[in-house]
Design a protein around this motif. Structure first.
Motif, PDB file in Angstrom:
ATOM      1  N   GLU A 103       0.934  -1.149  -0.145  1.00  0.00           N
ATOM      2  CA  GLU A 103       0.011  -0.130  -0.116  1.00  0.00           C
ATOM      3  C   GLU A 103       0.883   1.314  -0.171  1.00  0.00           C
ATOM      4  O   GLU A 103       0.590   2.107  -0.539  1.00  0.00           O
ATOM      5  CB  GLU A 103      -0.945  -0.110   1.400  1.00  0.00           C
ATOM      6  N   THR A 124      -7.422  -0.946  -8.271  1.00  0.00           N
ATOM      7  CA  THR A 124      -8.947  -1.302  -7.998  1.00  0.00           C
ATOM      8  C   THR A 124      -8.730  -1.693  -6.386  1.00  0.00           C
ATOM      9  O   THR A 124      -9.908  -1.658  -5.848  1.00  0.00           O
ATOM     10  CB  THR A 124      -8.944  -2.643  -8.731  1.00  0.00           C
ATOM     11  N   GLN A 125      -7.875  -2.066  -5.769  1.00  0.00           N
ATOM     12  CA  GLN A 125      -7.885  -2.172  -4.336  1.00  0.00           C
ATOM     13  C   GLN A 125      -8.489  -0.952  -3.626  1.00  0.00           C
ATOM     14  O   GLN A 125      -8.889  -0.931  -2.862  1.00  0.00           O
ATOM     15  CB  GLN A 125      -6.557  -2.810  -3.858  1.00  0.00           C
ATOM     16  N   SER A 160     -11.690  -0.329  -4.176  1.00  0.00           N
ATOM     17  CA  SER A 160     -12.441  -1.315  -3.384  1.00  0.00           C
ATOM     18  C   SER A 160     -12.592  -0.821  -1.896  1.00  0.00           C
ATOM     19  O   SER A 160     -13.783  -1.049  -1.297  1.00  0.00           O
ATOM     20  CB  SER A 160     -11.688  -2.727  -3.394  1.00  0.00           C
ATOM     21  N   ASN A 161     -11.545  -0.057  -1.419  1.00  0.00           N
ATOM     22  CA  ASN A 161     -11.541   0.143  -0.127  1.00  0.00           C
ATOM     23  C   ASN A 161     -12.796   1.377   0.057  1.00  0.00           C
ATOM     24  O   ASN A 161     -13.381   1.477   1.074  1.00  0.00           O
ATOM     25  CB  ASN A 161     -10.051   0.791   0.518  1.00  0.00           C
ATOM     26  N   ARG A 172     -15.957  -0.458  -0.126  1.00  0.00           N
ATOM     27  CA  ARG A 172     -16.033  -1.163   0.853  1.00  0.00           C
ATOM     28  C   ARG A 172     -16.518  -0.116   2.250  1.00  0.00           C
ATOM     29  O   ARG A 172     -17.541  -0.522   2.791  1.00  0.00           O
ATOM     30  CB  ARG A 172     -14.707  -1.814   1.476  1.00  0.00           C
ATOM     31  N   LYS A 205     -20.126  -0.715   3.916  1.00  0.00           N
ATOM     32  CA  LYS A 205     -20.339  -1.114   5.246  1.00  0.00           C
ATOM     33  C   LYS A 205     -20.907  -0.142   6.543  1.00  0.00           C
ATOM     34  O   LYS A 205     -21.711  -0.629   7.212  1.00  0.00           O
ATOM     35  CB  LYS A 205     -18.783  -1.514   5.913  1.00  0.00           C
ATOM     36  N   LEU A 214     -13.467  -3.456 -13.565  1.00  0.00           N
ATOM     37  CA  LEU A 214     -13.251  -4.171 -12.407  1.00  0.00           C
ATOM     38  C   LEU A 214     -13.935  -3.604 -11.244  1.00  0.00           C
ATOM     39  O   LEU A 214     -14.582  -4.437 -10.429  1.00  0.00           O
ATOM     40  CB  LEU A 214     -11.858  -4.582 -12.032  1.00  0.00           C
ATOM     41  N   LYS A 247     -17.689  -4.370 -11.027  1.00  0.00           N
ATOM     42  CA  LYS A 247     -17.923  -5.779 -10.726  1.00  0.00           C
ATOM     43  C   LYS A 247     -17.756  -5.757  -9.111  1.00  0.00           C
ATOM     44  O   LYS A 247     -18.554  -6.153  -8.508  1.00  0.00           O
ATOM     45  CB  LYS A 247     -16.761  -6.521 -11.390  1.00  0.00           C
ATOM     46  N   SER A 248     -16.897  -5.095  -8.725  1.00  0.00           N
ATOM     47  CA  SER A 248     -16.905  -5.016  -7.488  1.00  0.00           C
ATOM     48  C   SER A 248     -18.047  -4.406  -6.718  1.00  0.00           C
ATOM     49  O   SER A 248     -18.701  -4.850  -5.454  1.00  0.00           O
ATOM     50  CB  SER A 248     -15.470  -4.144  -6.710  1.00  0.00           C
ATOM     51  N   GLU A 267     -20.556  -6.680  -6.495  1.00  0.00           N
ATOM     52  CA  GLU A 267     -20.381  -7.710  -5.297  1.00  0.00           C
ATOM     53  C   GLU A 267     -20.753  -7.263  -4.124  1.00  0.00           C
ATOM     54  O   GLU A 267     -21.291  -7.810  -3.073  1.00  0.00           O
ATOM     55  CB  GLU A 267     -19.042  -8.349  -5.392  1.00  0.00           C
ATOM     56  N   TYR A 268     -20.387  -5.929  -3.782  1.00  0.00           N
ATOM     57  CA  TYR A 268     -20.638  -5.494  -2.417  1.00  0.00           C
ATOM     58  C   TYR A 268     -22.327  -5.201  -2.378  1.00  0.00           C
ATOM     59  O   TYR A 268     -22.618  -5.579  -1.155  1.00  0.00           O
ATOM     60  CB  TYR A 268     -19.978  -4.141  -2.337  1.00  0.00           C
TER      61      TYR A 268
END
Lengths: 366, 782
Positions: free
Chosen positions: B498, B564-565, B568-569, B572, B576, B688, B691-692, B695-696
C-alpha cells in the motif's frame, strides 16, 4: 432434475430455483457422494436441496427438497451425522443460525419439514458462519459474527445448544468467516478485514473464555480483504487464503511473515479456496469472474522454492493452474470437495446452478 | 638372334646344373630351377627311369619325332662329352701349379732357425743388466723420497706459521675467498696440533678469521654491495661454519616487512590507475606513483633474486613471500572494485599487478606466480563483471526511486513520465555503456587477459543474462508484487504494497516493455556483432524477452490490482457504514461517487503519462452532457417500469426475466485481456470496479430508499464513466448489473421517479461544477 451441461464441459449441472451461495459436502454420508445446497432469496420461500451423485457419476439426483424459513448465507453439513447440518440465515434485518435435522422418512413424506435441532439464538449479531468440530464425533460448534466467536456444545438428543464460552475480537475487527484447524482442534483461523486471526480454544478447557492466542504462534497475518481461508488437511501448519484483489496465498504458519507460495487467483475477486481432503497440494478456488480454478501447489515447490532457477519457477508458475472451469454464468460463491470421492467437487454459482465436476482429467502424475 | 639366344642359354644353364649336381652329391641341394618337373620324363632328374622314358616316348611319339629326338640326344651327348674333357683338363692344370708352390715354400723356410737363437741370447743379456742398475740405485731413491716427504711437511708447517700474516694480507686486499681457502686448508692441522705446537699461530689466525667474518657479515647486510659479492660472502661465511640461518631469517624478515610498502592501497588505487594510464601515454611523466610503485616492486624482486642466490635453501620462503604479495594485490583489487570503478581504472590497476607479477616471476619462475595470479585474476575479473552489473542495477533502481512520486503533483504533473524517461534512458544507456566498458576489457592485450578472453565473453553474456533476470525480480520487488525476503530479509519487507505508489508500478510495467522491445534486442545485437566467433550461448535474448514480457503483463495487472484495491476500499467503507435496511430517502448523490471518479481520473492521468494511446478511439459524442443524461434516464425509466411491474408480480418471474434478458443480451466480455494502452487499462479498471460494486451490493439487503440511493448513484456514474471508457456496452451492462443486484437484494423495489432522479443528478452536477469553478479560481488566484 438432472441435466448435462452443454458445450465441452464434462460437468453435471443442476439448477436450484433461486439464487444461492452455499453448498456443502455431506461428509458423513459414506454410501453416496452427496451435497447440500441452500438458496438465497429475500422474498421467496427458500429451500435446501439434498443432491446425490449417481453411482455411475453421470447424474445428479435431487434426493430431498426441504423448505427453509429464511435465505441461507452459510450452510455446513455435520461431519458425523449425514442428516444434520447448520445454516446461517437472514431475515433481511437480522441474522440467525440454527442446526437442522433432515426427517428420517423424508422420501415418503409429501412436503417434508426440516426438524430444528437447536437454534443458536444466544448469538445475536451479523453471524457469518458456523464451524463444526473438524473431525470425529464431537458436539462442539463455533459460530462467528463480525466481532465475536461463540463456542457451543450441541446436544442433539435433547435438542439444545449451550454456549460454552465466547469472546470478542473488538469493534475494530470485522470477522467474515473462518476455518477450524483439523490438525489442532484448539486453533481456529478467522478472516478479518485486514488480517487473518488465530484463536486458541485451549483455555476453554479450564472454563476460561476463548482467548486470542498471543504467544507461541502467530496470532494474525496482516493481509487485506481475505475472503476465504482453509487449512490443508494433509499437512500441518499449512493454510491458504483467498483475497479480493491479490489472489491466493499459501502460508506456513511457523513462518508466517511472508506467504510460501502465491497463486494468481482470479480475474476479479477470489472468493473461496478449498484444499483437497485427500491429495496434498490440490486447491480449488472460486471467483467472482464466473470461474473455478484448479491449482496444484505441490509440497515440494513450497518447500524448496529458493534453489530453483528462475526459468524453472516460471514454468512451474504457469503449470500451477491445472484447469480453469469457466462455464458459469455468474459469480461462483459455493465450492466443496467431495470427501467420499475426493476427485469430485461441487460448485454453485449465484444464479443457483450447481455443477459437479471431476478433476481426474487434469491431475498431474502425483 | 634373341630367339636363338634363348635356347642357347637354356642349354648352357642345363649344362651348368648338370655339372654342379655332379660336384654336389646331395641331390636335394641342387638348385630348385633344375627340378621344376621331377617327373619321369625329366631326363636330368635323379629318379629318371630310362626304360619307362623309352616306353613313353615310343607310345607318345611317331617315328619322325623319335628320329628327331634321337638326333638331338646324340648331339647333346656329344656336347656333354667335350665339356667333361675340358673340365678334366682345367683341373689338372691347377693341380700342377699347386704342387709347384709347395715345393718353393719348403726351400724358403730352411735358413731361419739360426737367427732365432741369436735373438734369444741378446734379450737375456739386456735383462741381467737392467737388474744390476736397479739394485745399485735403490738406496738413493729411498733417501730422495724421504727427503721429499720432509720437505712437504716443512712446507705445511711454514704455511701454518705464515697463515696469520697471509690472512692479514688477504684482509687488506679483501681477498676473502683466498683467506677462507687458506684457513679451511689449515684447519685439520690446527685442530690436531692447535693446542700444542701452533698455539700462537692458531690464535692469531682465528683473530684474523674473526675479522674476516665480521667483514663478510657487513658485506652481506650492506645493500650497496653487488648481489654477487653478497652471495659470495654468504657462501664464505657458510664455509667458515658461521650460522647463516639466523642471518637469513633476519634478512627475510626485513624483506617481509617491506611487503607492506608494496601493497596497492585500495583507497589510492584510482590515483595509481590514473597515473598508470597517463604515463602510458606520455613517457615523460615518469615520476607518478605508478612509477614509484614499479620501482619498489623491482627493488623487491631484485632483493628476492639476491636472497635466492645467497640462500638457495630459502626458496620456499621467497615463494611464500611472492605469493603473499600477489594474493594481497588481488585482495586489494577486490576491495578496490567494491566501489564503482571504470574498466579503464580496473585495467590500470590490473596492469600494475600484472607487471609486478611478471617481475617476480622472472626471479622465481618456480613459484608459479602466473598460475596463481591467473586464478586470482579470473576471480577478480568475474567479480568486476558482476559488480559492474550490480552497480548498473543500483543506478536504475536509484533513478526509479529518485523522484518522490508520493507527492500530490504526481498525478497532475508529468512526474511519472519523467521517471519513465529517465529510467528508460538509464537502462538503455547503462547497458550500452557497460558493454563498451567490457569491450575495453576484451581489447586489453596484457598476456593474462588474452588467455581469459573466452572466459570473459562467457561472463559478459552470462552477466547480461543474470542482470536482466535480476532486474526483473528487482522490478517485482520494487512494485511490491513479491517480497524480497529471500535475498535481503527485512530490507524491503516493511514496505507494504500500500505504501508503494501505484504510479511506480505502472512505470515499471512500461519500463519492462521498453526493456523487452528495445534494450534486450540492442544488447543481443551488440553481443552477436562482437562475439560472433564465440560459442558461448549464455545470453538468450528470446528467453529474456519472454521474461520481461511476462513481467510487464504482471506489473500492469498489479497496477490495476493496486488501483482497484484502493477503489475497493472506498466501496467497502461505503457499503459497510450505513444500515441499508433502514436507509433514509435519497437526497443527493452520495459523495463516494466523487471519490470513485477521482480515483479513476487519477488512473487516467497516470496512464496518459506512461502508456501509448490505443489504435481504437471511440467517437466522442457530439451532443452535450445534459441531453446525454436524459436519454440515459429514459432508458432507466424503461428498466424501472419493468422492475415496478415485476415487483407487483412474483419476484420469481422477475428473476426469470433478468435471466432471460441475460440470455438474449449478447454476453458481454467483461474480463478481456489488458493491453498496453491508456484506454485498455482505464476500461479494465472501471470494469473491475463496477464488478466489485456489484459484489458489494449483493452482500447487502436494501429497503426501498436504500435501493433508490444505489439507483441514483449508479445513474449519476453512467455519463462520466462512459466518457472515460472505450467499451461503453460493457459499462452499460455492468451498471445495469449493479441495479439488478440491488433490486434482487431489495425488500421493496420501487425505483425513483425519473423527474426526481433527473433533478437530483442535475443538482449534483451543478454542485460539482461550482466546486470545480471554485477550485479553478483558487488555482488561478494562487
Amino acid at each position: 432434475a438432472q441435466a448435462r451441461m452443454q458445450g465441452g464441459s464434462s460437468g453435471i449441472g443442476y439448477g436450484l430455483k433461486y439464487q444461492a451461495r452455499c453448498i456443502s459436502d455431506v461428509k458423513a454420508d459414506t454410501d453416496y457422494t452427496s451435497f447440500l445446497a441452500g438458496t438465497l432469496s429475500l422474498k421467496e420461500e427458500n429451500e435446501v436441496h439434498l443432491l446425490r451423485l449417481s453411482s455411475g457419476g453421470s447424474e445428479l439426483i435431487c434426493e430431498g427438497l426441504f423448505s427453509h424459513p429464511n435465505e441461507i448465507w452459510d450452510l455446513a453439513s455435520c461431519p458425523f451425522d449425514q442428516r444434520i447440518f447448520s445454516t446461517v440465515f437472514s431475515t433481511g434485518e437480522s441474522f440467525g443460525a440454527a442446526i437442522w435435522q433432515i426427517p428420517e422418512l423424508y422420501g415418503q413424506l409429501n412436503s417434508p419439514q426440516l426438524e430444528r435441532v437447536a437454534s443458536l439464538d444466544a448469538h445475536v449479531g451479523k453471524i457469518n458462519c458456523v464451524l463444526w468440530w473438524p473431525s470425529g464425533r464431537c458436539d462442539k460448534l463455533i459460530s462467528m459474527d463480525e466481532q465475536n466467536i461463540f463456542l457451543w456444545s450441541l446436544d442433539c438428543s435433547n435438542k439444545s445448544a449451550e454456549v460454552l464460552s465466547k469472546d470478542s475480537a473488538g469493534m475494530l475487527h470485522s470477522l467474515s468467516g473462518g476455518a477450524w484447524d483439523p490438525h489442532d482442534v484448539n486453533a481456529v483461523a478467522a478472516t478479518g478485514e485486514s488480517s487473518v486471526q488465530f484463536w486458541d480454544l485451549r483455555t476453554m478447557k479450564y472454563g476460561i473464555s476463548v482467548d486470542l492466542l498471543c504467544s507461541q504462534k502467530v496470532n494474525s497475518i496482516e493481509r487485506a480483504h481475505v475472503r476465504g481461508v482453509d487449512y490443508n488437511p494433509k499437512r500441518e501448519h499449512i493454510l491458504i487464503t483467498a483475497e479480493d484483489e491479490s489472489g491466493i496465498h499459501v502460508w506456513d504458519l511457523r513462518k508466517a511473515k511472508a506467504p510460501v507460495q502465491e497463486l494468481p487467483g482470479h480475474t476479479h475477486w477470489t472468493w473461496a479456496v478449498k484444499c483437497n481432503p485427500e491429495y496434498d497440494g490440490l486447491i480449488l478456488s472460486a471467483g467472482t469472474d464466473s470461474a473455478v480454478n484448479l491449482w496444484y501447489a505441490s509440497a515440494s515447490s513450497t518447500n524448496n522454492k529458493a534453489p530453483e532457477s528462475p526459468v524453472e519457477s516460471t514454468r512451474e508458475r504457469v503449470n500451477l493452474l491445472l484447469n480453469s472451469y469457466t462455464d458459469y454464468e455468474d459469480s461462483v460463491y459455493g465450492l466443496a470437495w467431495s470427501s467420499r470421492e475426493p476427485w469430485v467437487f461441487a460448485s454453485l454459482s449465484y444464479d443457483g446452478r450447481v455443477v459437479i465436476e471431476s478433476v481426474k482429467p487434469f491431475l498431474p502424475r502425483l | 638372334m634373341a630367339t636363338e639366344a634363348a635356347p642357347m642359354d637354356e642349354k648352357a644353364k642345363r649344362m651348368r646344373d648338370l655339372l654342379s649336381s655332379f660336384y654336389t652329391p646331395d641331390p636335394s641341394i641342387s638348385t630348385p630351377t633344375s627340378s621344376i618337373s621331377t617327373s619321369f620324363d625329366n631326363i636330368n632328374g635323379p629318379s629318371f627311369d630310362a626304360d619307362q622314358y623309352m616306353d613313353l616316348m615310343i607310345k607318345k611319339s611317331n617315328l619322325d619325332v623319335l628320329l628327331q629326338r634321337h638326333v638331338q640326344m646324340a648331339a647333346e651327348i656329344k656336347n656333354l662329352d667335350t665339356d667333361l674333357q675340358m673340365l678334366v683338363y682345367e683341373n689338372y692344370n691347377k693341380f700342377i701349379s699347386a704342387t709347384d708352390t709347395i715345393k718353393r715354400m719348403k726351400s724358403n723356410i730352411f735358413g731361419m732357425e739360426g737367427n732365432m737363437d741369436q735373438l734369444l741370447h741378446k734379450i737375456m743379456s739386456v735383462q741381467s743388466r737392467s737388474d744390476g742398475v736397479n739394485t745399485s740405485l735403490f738406496e738413493k731413491r729411498e733417501h730422495i723420497e724421504k727427503l721429499h716427504r720432509t720437505r712437504n711437511l716443512l712446507r705445511k708447517v711454514q704455511f701454518i706459521y705464515d697463515l696469520p700474516a697471509r690472512l692479514q694480507k688477504c684482509i687488506k686486499s679483501e681477498a676473502y675467498g683466498d683467506a677462507v681457502r687458506f684457513y679451511t686448508g689449515a684447519m685439520p692441522i690446527l685442530k690436531v696440533y692447535g693446542d700444542t705446537s701452533f698455539k700462537d699461530c692458531r690464535r692469531a689466525s682465528e683473530e684474523a678469521i674473526e675479522t674476516i667474518i665480521k667483514n663478510l657479515q657487513t658485506k652481506l647486510f650492506s645493500d650497496s654491495e653487488s648481489i654477487q659479492a653478497r652471495a659470495e660472502a654468504a657462501v664464505l661465511l657458510k664455509q667458515l661454519d658461521v650460522p647463516v640461518d639466523s642471518l637469513k631469517d633476519k634478512l627475510l624478515e626485513k624483506l617481509e616487512q617491506s611487503l607492506d610498502g608494496l601493497q596497492i592501497n585500495p583507497d589510492e588505487a584510482s590515483k595509481l590507475a590514473e597515473h598508470n594510464v597517463s604515463s602510458k601515454d606520455e613517457e615523460s611523466n615518469n615520476q607518478g606513483p605508478a612509477k614509484i610503485h614499479e620501482d619498489a616492486v623491482r627493488g623487491f624482486s631484485e632483493a628476492m633474486r639476491a636472497y635466492r642466490e645467497i640462500f638457495p635453501d630459502s626458496e620456499e620462503r621467497l615463494f611464500k613471500l611472492a605469493r603473499a604479495l600477489t594474493t594481497t594485490h588481488f585482495e586489494n583489487m577486490e576491495l578496490y572494485i567494491r566501489k564503482r570503478v571504470s574498466a579503464a581504472d580496473f585495467l590500470g590497476i590490473f596492469r600494475i599487478i600484472w607487471e609486478d607479477v611478471v617481475l617476480m616471476d622472472e626471479v622465481l619462475p618456480e613459484a608459479a606466480l602466473s598460475d596463481l595470479s591467473a586464478e586470482a585474476a579470473q576471480v577478480t575479473l568475474k567479480q568486476f563483471v558482476a559488480r559492474t552489473f550490480s552497480h548498473l542495477q543500483q543506478d536504475i533502481s536509484d533513478t526509479l526511486l529518485k523522484f518522490d512520486i508520493n507527492q500530490k503533483e504526481v498525478v497532475d504533473g508529468e512526474v511519472l513520465k519523467v521517471v519513465l524517461e529517465a529510467s528508460g534512458k538509464a537502462v538503455l544507456q547503462g547497458t550500452t555503456d557497460i558493454f563498451q566498458e567490457f569491450r575495453q576489457l576484451l581489447d586489453e592485450n596484457t598476456g593474462i587477459f588474452v588467455k581469459m578472453n573466452d572466459l570473459l565473453i562467457g561472463w559478459i553474456q552470462k552477466g547480461f543474462q543474470d542482470f536482466f533476470r535480476s532486474l526483473e525480480s528487482h522490478f517485482l520487488v520494487l512494485s511490491g508484487k513479491t517480497s524480497s525476503s529471500n535475498e535481503t530479509e527485512g530490507l524491503v519487507e516493511g514496505k507494504s504494497s500500500e505504501k508503494i505508489h501505484a504510479g511506480l508500478i505502472l512505470v515499471l510495467a512500461q519500463l519492462s516493455v521498453v526493456i523487452e522491445q528495445k534494450v534486450i534486442p540492442r544488447i543481443a545485437e551488440e553481443i552477436t556483432a562482437s562475439f560472433s566467433g564465440g560459442n558461448s550461448q549464455a545470453f538468450i535474448p528470446g528467453e529474456l524477452c519472454r521474461v520481461f514480457h511476462a513481467a510487464s503483463e504482471k506489473l500492469l495487472q498489479h497496477y490495476i490490482d493496486t488501483r482497484t484495491q484502493k477503489i475497493s476500499n472506498v466501496l467497502r467503507k461505503r457499503f459497510k457504514t450505513p444500515n441499508w435496511v433502514k436507509h433514509k430517502e435519497p437526497r443527493e448523490v452520495h459523495m463516494y461517487v466523487d471519490m470513485l471518479l477521482q480515483q479513476l481520473e487519477e488512473v487516467g492521468k497516470e496512464v496518459k503519462q506512461i502508456l501509448p494511446q490505443g489504435t481504437f478511439r471511440k467517437h466522442k459524442r457530439s451532443d452535450s452532457n445534459g441531453s446525454n443524461t436524459t436519454t440515459s434516464s429514459r432508458s432507466t425509466t424503461l428498466h424501472s417500469d419493468k422492475m415496478a411491474r415485476s415487483n407487483s408480480q412474483r419476484a420469481r418471474s422477475q428473476l426469470f426475466e433478468t435471466h432471460l434478458a441475460k440470455l438474449f443480451k449478447q454476453k458481454v466480455e467483461i474480463f478481456t485481456k489488458v493491453e498496453f494502452t491508456q484506454e485498455s487499462v482505464v476500461t479494465t479498471t472501471v470494469k473491475l470496479c463496477l464488478k466489485s460494486l456489484q459484489e458489494y451490493v449483493r452482500l447487502q439487503t436494501f429497503n426501498r430508499s436504500g435501493f433508490q440511493q444505489i439507483q441514483l448513484d449508479i445513474q449519476f456514474l453512467k455519463a462520466p464513466l462512459k466518457e472515460t471508457v472505450e467499451d461503453e456496452a460493457a459499462i452499460d451492462f455492468l451498471l445495469d448489473e449493479v441495479i439488478v443486484a440491488a433490486s434482487e437484494r431489495c425488500l421493496d423495489v420501487t425505483p425513483l421517479e425519473p423527474p426526481i432522479l433527473d433533478k437530483l443528478i442535475q443538482a449534483k452536477l451543478a454542485k460539482s461544477k461550482e466546486h470545480n469553478n471554485n477550485n479553478n479560481k483558487t488555482t488561478v488566484s494562487s
